[in-house]
Write a protein that holds these residues in place. Structure first.
Motif, mmCIF file in Angstrom:
data_model
loop_
_atom_site.group_PDB
_atom_site.id
_atom_site.type_symbol
_atom_site.label_atom_id
_atom_site.label_comp_id
_atom_site.label_asym_id
_atom_site.label_seq_id
_atom_site.Cartn_x
_atom_site.Cartn_y
_atom_site.Cartn_z
ATOM 1 N N UNK A 1 37.944 72.130 67.636
ATOM 2 C CA UNK A 1 37.449 70.833 67.155
ATOM 3 C C UNK A 1 36.051 70.975 66.577
ATOM 4 N N UNK A 2 35.169 71.701 67.291
ATOM 5 C CA UNK A 2 33.811 71.885 66.784
ATOM 6 C C UNK A 2 33.810 72.619 65.457
ATOM 7 N N UNK A 3 34.663 73.634 65.352
ATOM 8 C CA UNK A 3 34.706 74.424 64.122
ATOM 9 C C UNK A 3 35.161 73.573 62.944
ATOM 10 N N UNK A 4 36.136 72.734 63.187
ATOM 11 C CA UNK A 4 36.658 71.890 62.101
ATOM 12 C C UNK A 4 35.612 70.859 61.670
ATOM 13 N N UNK A 5 34.896 70.255 62.632
ATOM 14 C CA UNK A 5 33.890 69.262 62.276
ATOM 15 C C UNK A 5 32.709 69.897 61.554
ATOM 16 N N UNK A 6 32.303 71.088 61.980
ATOM 17 C CA UNK A 6 31.223 71.785 61.280
ATOM 18 C C UNK A 6 31.624 72.095 59.851
ATOM 19 N N UNK A 7 32.863 72.556 59.677
ATOM 20 C CA UNK A 7 33.347 72.887 58.346
ATOM 21 C C UNK A 7 33.463 71.648 57.473
ATOM 22 N N UNK A 8 33.899 70.536 58.093
ATOM 23 C CA UNK A 8 34.014 69.293 57.327
ATOM 24 C C UNK A 8 32.639 68.828 56.854
ATOM 25 N N UNK A 9 31.650 68.989 57.701
ATOM 26 C CA UNK A 9 30.286 68.618 57.311
ATOM 27 C C UNK A 9 29.812 69.456 56.138
ATOM 28 N N UNK A 10 30.134 70.776 56.177
ATOM 29 C CA UNK A 10 29.717 71.650 55.079
ATOM 30 C C UNK A 10 30.366 71.240 53.767
ATOM 31 N N UNK A 11 31.613 70.777 53.841
ATOM 32 C CA UNK A 11 32.342 70.469 52.606
ATOM 33 C C UNK A 11 31.807 69.230 51.906
ATOM 34 N N UNK A 12 31.078 68.381 52.635
ATOM 35 C CA UNK A 12 30.553 67.166 52.014
ATOM 36 C C UNK A 12 29.564 67.479 50.915
ATOM 37 N N UNK A 13 28.977 68.689 50.948
ATOM 38 C CA UNK A 13 27.960 69.049 49.980
ATOM 39 C C UNK A 13 28.528 69.838 48.813
ATOM 40 N N UNK A 14 29.857 70.047 48.789
ATOM 41 C CA UNK A 14 30.468 70.771 47.683
ATOM 42 C C UNK A 14 30.926 69.811 46.599
ATOM 43 N N UNK A 15 30.712 70.120 45.367
ATOM 44 C CA UNK A 15 31.116 69.264 44.258
ATOM 45 C C UNK A 15 32.597 69.439 43.985
ATOM 46 N N UNK A 16 33.317 68.330 43.895
ATOM 47 C CA UNK A 16 34.749 68.365 43.637
ATOM 48 C C UNK A 16 35.016 68.181 42.152
ATOM 49 N N UNK A 17 35.935 69.011 41.608
ATOM 50 C CA UNK A 17 36.384 68.885 40.234
ATOM 51 C C UNK A 17 37.878 68.642 40.230
ATOM 52 N N UNK B 1 42.533 68.895 42.967
ATOM 53 C CA UNK B 1 41.106 68.819 43.268
ATOM 54 C C UNK B 1 40.629 70.168 43.780
ATOM 55 N N UNK B 2 39.504 70.644 43.266
ATOM 56 C CA UNK B 2 39.000 71.957 43.628
ATOM 57 C C UNK B 2 37.481 71.972 43.589
ATOM 58 N N UNK B 3 36.895 72.831 44.421
ATOM 59 C CA UNK B 3 35.444 73.033 44.386
ATOM 60 C C UNK B 3 35.078 74.215 43.506
ATOM 61 N N UNK B 4 36.112 74.870 42.901
ATOM 62 C CA UNK B 4 35.838 76.007 42.011
ATOM 63 C C UNK B 4 35.099 75.519 40.770
ATOM 64 N N UNK C 1 47.067 70.021 53.443
ATOM 65 C CA UNK C 1 46.215 68.872 53.166
ATOM 66 C C UNK C 1 45.260 69.266 52.047
ATOM 67 N N UNK C 2 45.789 69.252 50.808
ATOM 68 C CA UNK C 2 45.033 69.771 49.671
ATOM 69 C C UNK C 2 43.718 69.020 49.458
ATOM 70 N N UNK C 3 43.728 67.720 49.712
ATOM 71 C CA UNK C 3 42.530 66.925 49.468
ATOM 72 C C UNK C 3 41.354 67.431 50.293
ATOM 73 N N UNK C 4 41.663 67.897 51.521
ATOM 74 C CA UNK C 4 40.617 68.399 52.408
ATOM 75 C C UNK C 4 40.684 69.915 52.563
ATOM 76 N N UNK D 1 43.802 76.703 58.693
ATOM 77 C CA UNK D 1 43.000 77.415 57.704
ATOM 78 C C UNK D 1 42.273 76.375 56.854
ATOM 79 N N UNK D 2 40.973 76.544 56.710
ATOM 80 C CA UNK D 2 40.167 75.509 56.054
ATOM 81 C C UNK D 2 39.195 76.150 55.074
ATOM 82 N N UNK D 3 39.197 75.664 53.837
ATOM 83 C CA UNK D 3 38.237 76.108 52.832
ATOM 84 C C UNK D 3 37.020 75.195 52.937
ATOM 85 N N UNK D 4 36.056 75.630 53.737
ATOM 86 C CA UNK D 4 34.883 74.800 53.986
ATOM 87 C C UNK D 4 33.985 74.709 52.767
#
Length: 718
Positions: free
Chosen positions: A9-25, A64-67, A606-609, A649-652
């Motif tokens: 749970x901690x790992x997923x929440x930390x990763x989710x927090x990191x993803x908020x700063x990635x730009x989505x295209x 949707x991608x952060x690439x 869950x492609x969106x996340x 598996x999560x692409x943070x």
């Protein structure tokens, strides 16, 4: 278990927090066939990431991608040729993608029942390395990921492949068509082994459970051919940090060549100290491995590829242990060095001939102190030099010919020193010639007639091993029938005491019906195997007089789009096996055989996340074992096996992948048999000890980070 869940749970929440700063295209487009008809359920993805989606009923997709920058967009659908295109992100215009039907040509036809194209080689059952390691309970291991396939039994305490009633040594691994002598890592007793090679190393993974090609040798039950990449156009560097170790690797790409390396270190000391382990002893030196891999690739001209692959790993551990029903403890000290090196060259001439030549060297050196009693010394050194060449050509639209020759030159030295010293050597070779004929008898009817002539120097015997396979395709259905004869030398430890043991023989009879449409795969296969020349005897007195059989049915169902972003696989196997072997003079069901095996795997993309969730449940009926309290042979059975596994598996971030896996989350104590004392106790019964894995559960949490390059780092970087 609370610790596992809290960490996840901690790992997923930390990763989710990191993803908020990635730009989505967003990449948008329309997919159709050559007649402008929209195509639904097409898998669309960005190469080197887990970013992906699928097209709707009208052929439209939105990904949707952060690439960012130049990437490779891929689109795949069963029955159509794979599509890839270099695009720039952000993408301004809507993409128009047209998929072409995949025309069947002779060079692409594989006439073989019981073959699963896990990755590459065919558009059928095509999977990526990410899809393999995201099988829950696999812990990123190739062999564990394959355990959910039909025909593969629930592994015992050693974790090795058991296929259709055969023992684990009956399954052989090849890398780039060259034999691998020791594909599994060495582990302490009752601890599951892992494959030495990451699935990310390979472009092609084709698991052949039976009736396999005459090109391959020394496997009575199954063959696992692995193919490394011919080229790598992306330079990158990355590192991995896990709760059980760390690693680093990278690839440097040039115009006509590339070089890759990978280094991994595993140490279970902190893991063992942190979590409870049921091991019958204390660790003095925790289990650790250091491995290094390197590959060089050269494109020589337009149609020639030269590749060299090298792998080395060192394994060490020391623990306090004791034999069953004994109070005498000893220090078991284990050291192993394993080396594998192969070099292959492929080319195609202007006249249409395909040439292949290769050489592979395997060396495994084990040194053990305290193996049986305190302070004894055991040495086992084994080597193999595999030389191979082959040539093939399609002479017409209806006929293709392939011929090949190979030699496996082996040496084995065993030594034991205690109050006395024993040493024995075996030096021998296996030489083979094979011819394969592929015919197209009609537009949907394919035939393969092959034969292999093999000579084994240890018992100076020649054997002719024929194979015939027929495949008929009708609409979305394929009917296959195969007969093949295969041989394998007796285990080296028996050959030490009788080097005139006959070669073991197994004949395969297979019949299958496969159905594929869009994203659905349904398969049913019947098989019957007969065994001859199995090793019988005990106490260093062995002969090849055993016989046996194994038959059953395998069922497989898969739907990668039964609900949007959901996929499932369901496998069931029934096996009926009996054989006379070792101390059993009458045919019995071996103790490693489970009659019923089933598995169900669910994945949610869950492609969106940028997250893949997976759950796997494995079930197997009990294993037979011999109870000295009762008359008869193997008349008792353990309780059924069950394991519920989970992974995420999560692409943070576009350069950070988070992977977490937990096996046997219900903490079930699975029993694989019993060891009995040789004498009765005061109650007139035999004491017994359950054979179980050293630990009920195992979990892995890891970060895979890109240090250089534009794409996300995968665990191998190759």
């Amino acid at each position: 278990m609370k610790i596992i869940y809290i960490c996840l749970v901690q790992l997923i929440f930390i990763s989710a927090y990191m993803s908020l700063y990635g730009q989505e295209n967003t990449v948008k487009g329309l997919i159709s066939d050559e007649n402008n008809a929209p195509l639904a359920f097409v898998n669309v993805s960005i190469a080197g990431t887990i970013d992906g989606t699928s097209s709707e009923e009208d052929g439209m997709f939105e990904l949707e991608t952060s690439a960012f920058g130049t990437v490779i967009l891929k689109a795949t659908l069963l029955g159509y040729e794979d599509y890839s295109k270099e695009i720039n992100i952000p993408q301004q215009d809507k993409l128009i993608i047209v998929l072409k039907p995949n025309a069947k040509v002779l060079s692409e036809v594989v006439v073989s029942a019981s073959s699963f194209q896990l990755k590459g080689g065919s558009p059928d059952n095509l999977k990526s390395a990410v899809e393999l390691v995201t099988v829950a309970g696999s812990d990123g291991d190739l062999y564990k990921a394959m355990s959910v396939l039909p025909g593969v039994q629930a592994a015992g305490t050693d974790g090795k492949l058991l296929v259709r009633g055969g023992e684990s040594r009956e399954s052989q691994t090849y890398i780039d068509d060259m034999h691998v002598l020791n594909p599994y890592s060495s582990t302490p007793e009752n601890t599951a082994a892992r494959g030495r090679y990451s699935p990310f190393l390979f472009d092609g993974i084709s698991f052949q459970l039976g009736g396999y090609s005459s090109e391959y040798s020394q496997g009575l039950s199954s063959i696992l051919p692995l193919s490394t990449k011919d080229e790598s156009r992306v330079s990158k560097l990355g590192a991995s940090i896990l709760n059980v170790g760390a690693g680093a690797g990278g690839t440097k790409s040039w115009a006509q060549s590339s070089a890759s390396f990978n280094v991994d270190y595993t140490n279970l000391g902190p893991y063992e100290n942190f979590l409870y382990s049921r091991g019958r002893g204390e660790w003095i030196k925790p289990y650790s491995t250091l491995s290094a891999q390197n590959q060089l690739r050269f494109n020589i001209g337009e149609n020639s590829v030269l590749k060299t692959y090298f792998a080395y790993d060192k394994t060490r551990f020391e623990r306090v242990t004791k034999n069953n029903f004994s109070t005498n403890e000893r220090n078991l000290n284990f050291n192993e060095d394993n080396t594998y090196l192969n070099t292959t060259f492929r080319t195609k001439s202007k006249s249409g001939f395909n040439f292949f030549s290769g050489a592979a060297l395997s060396v495994n050196d084990k040194r053990i102190m305290g193996g049986l009693v305190a302070e004894d010394r055991v040495g086992m050194k084994e080597s193999e030099l595999h030389l191979k060449t082959k040539i093939s050509k399609r002479f017409s639209d209806t006929y293709k010919l392939g011929v090949g020759a190979e030699s496996m030159i082996r040496a084995y030295n065993f030594s034991y020193a205690d109050t006395a010293t024993f040493s024995s050597d075996i030096d021998h070779s296996i030489n083979g010639l094979y011819v394969m004929n592929d015919f197209i008898l009609a537009s949907d009817l394919f035939l393969n007639i092959s034969s292999r002539l093999e000579y084994t120097s240890i018992n100076k015997s020649w054997n002719v091993l024929p194979r015939i396979s027929l495949s008929y395709a009708y609409n979305d259905y394929t009917i296959l029938a195969t007969y093949g004869k295969y041989q394998q030398l007796a285990d080296r430890d028996y050959l030490l005491y009788n080097n005139e043991l006959k070669t073991e023989i197994c004949q395969h009879f297979l019949f299958g019906v496969h159905h594929q449409s869009k994203n659905k795969v349904y398969r049913a296969e019947l098989y019957h195997k007969t065994y001859d020349n199995l090793v019988t005897g005990s106490n260093y007195n062995y002969k090849a007089s055993g016989k046996g059989f194994s038959n059953g049915v395998d069922l497989f169902f898969s739907d990668t789009q039964f609900l949007k972003n959901w996929q499932y696989t369901l496998a069931y196997s029934y096996n009926n096996s009996k054989r006379s072997f070792l101390k059993y003079t009458e045919k019995v069901t071996p103790e490693y055989v489970t009659q019923h095996n089933a598995s169900i795997t669910l994945k949610y993309n869950l492609f969106k996340y940028k997250t893949i969730w997976a759950v796997t449940n494995r079930f197997a009926s009990g294993r037979p074992y011999h109870n000295p309290n009762k008359a008869g042979i193997m008349n008792s059975e353990t309780s059924p096996y069950n394991s519920l596994d989970f992974c995420v598996t999560y692409l943070a971030h576009k350069k950070v992948i988070v992977y977490a896996s937990a096996s046997n989350v219900l903490n079930r104590s699975n029993v694989f048999g019993y060891n009995y004392s040789s004498q009765k106790n005061s109650s007139g019964k035999f004491d017994r000890v359950a054979i179980q894995s050293d630990r009920n559960q195992f979990f892995v949490i890891g970060l895979f980070i890109t240090l250089g390059g534009k794409t996300a780092y995968d665990p191998s970087t190759f």
